[in-house]
Design a protein around this motif. Structure first.
Motif, PDB file in Angstrom:
ATOM      1  N   GLN A 102       0.973  -1.339   0.359  1.00 20.57           N
ATOM      2  CA  GLN A 102       0.017  -0.026  -0.038  1.00 20.57           C
ATOM      3  C   GLN A 102       0.948   1.086  -0.297  1.00 20.57           C
ATOM      4  OE1 GLN A 102      -2.642  -0.065   3.289  1.00 20.57           O
ATOM      5  NE2 GLN A 102      -3.778  -1.989   2.432  1.00 20.57           N
ATOM      6  N   VAL A 103       0.189   2.607  -0.414  1.00 26.07           N
ATOM      7  CA  VAL A 103       0.978   3.697  -0.613  1.00 26.07           C
ATOM      8  C   VAL A 103       0.257   4.656   0.894  1.00 26.07           C
ATOM      9  CG1 VAL A 103       0.216   4.293  -2.617  1.00 26.07           C
ATOM     10  CG2 VAL A 103       1.618   5.091  -2.031  1.00 26.07           C
ATOM     11  N   PHE A 104       0.825   5.893   1.391  1.00 23.80           N
ATOM     12  CA  PHE A 104      -0.167   6.696   1.390  1.00 23.80           C
ATOM     13  C   PHE A 104      -0.451   7.354   0.942  1.00 23.80           C
ATOM     14  CE2 PHE A 104      -0.051  10.131   4.745  1.00 23.80           C
ATOM     15  CZ  PHE A 104      -1.396   9.907   5.644  1.00 23.80           C
ATOM     16  N   THR A 105      -1.708   7.838   0.421  1.00 27.60           N
ATOM     17  CA  THR A 105      -1.336   9.107  -0.743  1.00 27.60           C
ATOM     18  C   THR A 105      -1.370  10.407   0.355  1.00 27.60           C
ATOM     19  OG1 THR A 105      -4.266   8.953   0.171  1.00 27.60           O
ATOM     20  CG2 THR A 105      -3.773   7.472  -1.941  1.00 27.60           C
ATOM     21  N   GLY A 106      -1.541  10.457   1.593  1.00 30.55           N
ATOM     22  CA  GLY A 106      -1.667  12.715   1.866  1.00 30.55           C
ATOM     23  C   GLY A 106      -2.785  12.422   2.869  1.00 30.55           C
ATOM     24  N   THR A 107      -3.871  11.147   2.671  1.00 29.94           N
ATOM     25  CA  THR A 107      -4.805  11.009   3.492  1.00 29.94           C
ATOM     26  C   THR A 107      -5.141   9.262   4.291  1.00 29.94           C
ATOM     27  OG1 THR A 107      -6.450  11.143   1.595  1.00 29.94           O
ATOM     28  CG2 THR A 107      -5.836  12.942   2.950  1.00 29.94           C
ATOM     29  N   ALA A 108      -4.918   8.892   3.306  1.00 30.74           N
ATOM     30  CA  ALA A 108      -5.417   7.165   3.362  1.00 30.74           C
ATOM     31  C   ALA A 108      -4.470   6.556   2.378  1.00 30.74           C
ATOM     32  CB  ALA A 108      -6.496   6.715   2.657  1.00 30.74           C
TER      33      ALA A 108
END
Length: 117
Positions: A102-108
């Motif tokens: 998974q990657v952190f989108t800045g919010t999730a």
């Protein structure tokens, strides 16, 4: 001069600083958490009863117990207590609970790839 690095917020050892080992060890703990990040879960609400040293969780918006007030942080069990780290956009982690990268989108945390079981 800033007291920490701009990307990972790692502390600098300052000139004439006493107990330099404390700052150095804090930076090593952060690196050990962030580099090759592995999360037990990417939307955790409740702290585990018996966490193992080095385990980490990405917290939901409203976690409970020892994690209360730390929503959105990464919680890792270190030296008998919780260390909280703020994830930054673009950080990637293997999430054990979902068997996903998974990657952190800045919010999730969002799925990049999953592995069939």
């Amino acid at each position: 001069m800033s007291e920490q690095t701009p990307n990972l917020a790692m502390p600098f050892i300052m000139p004439a600083q006493a107990q330099k080992h404390v700052t150095h060890n804090e930076a090593i703990e952060l690196l050990d958490t962030i580099v090759q990040l592995t999360l037990e879960d990417s939307d955790a609400v409740t702290p585990p009863v018996l966490p193992s040293e080095g385990e980490a969780w990405a917290l939901s918006a409203s976690p409970t117990g020892d994690w209360a007030g730390q929503g959105g942080q990464i919680a890792t069990w270190r030296g008998g207590g919780w260390l909280f780290v703020t994830p930054r956009e673009g950080w990637m982690a293997w999430v054990k609970d979902d068997a996903e990268l998974q990657v952190f989108t800045g919010t999730a945390w969002a799925t990049l790839a999953s592995v069939g079981t």
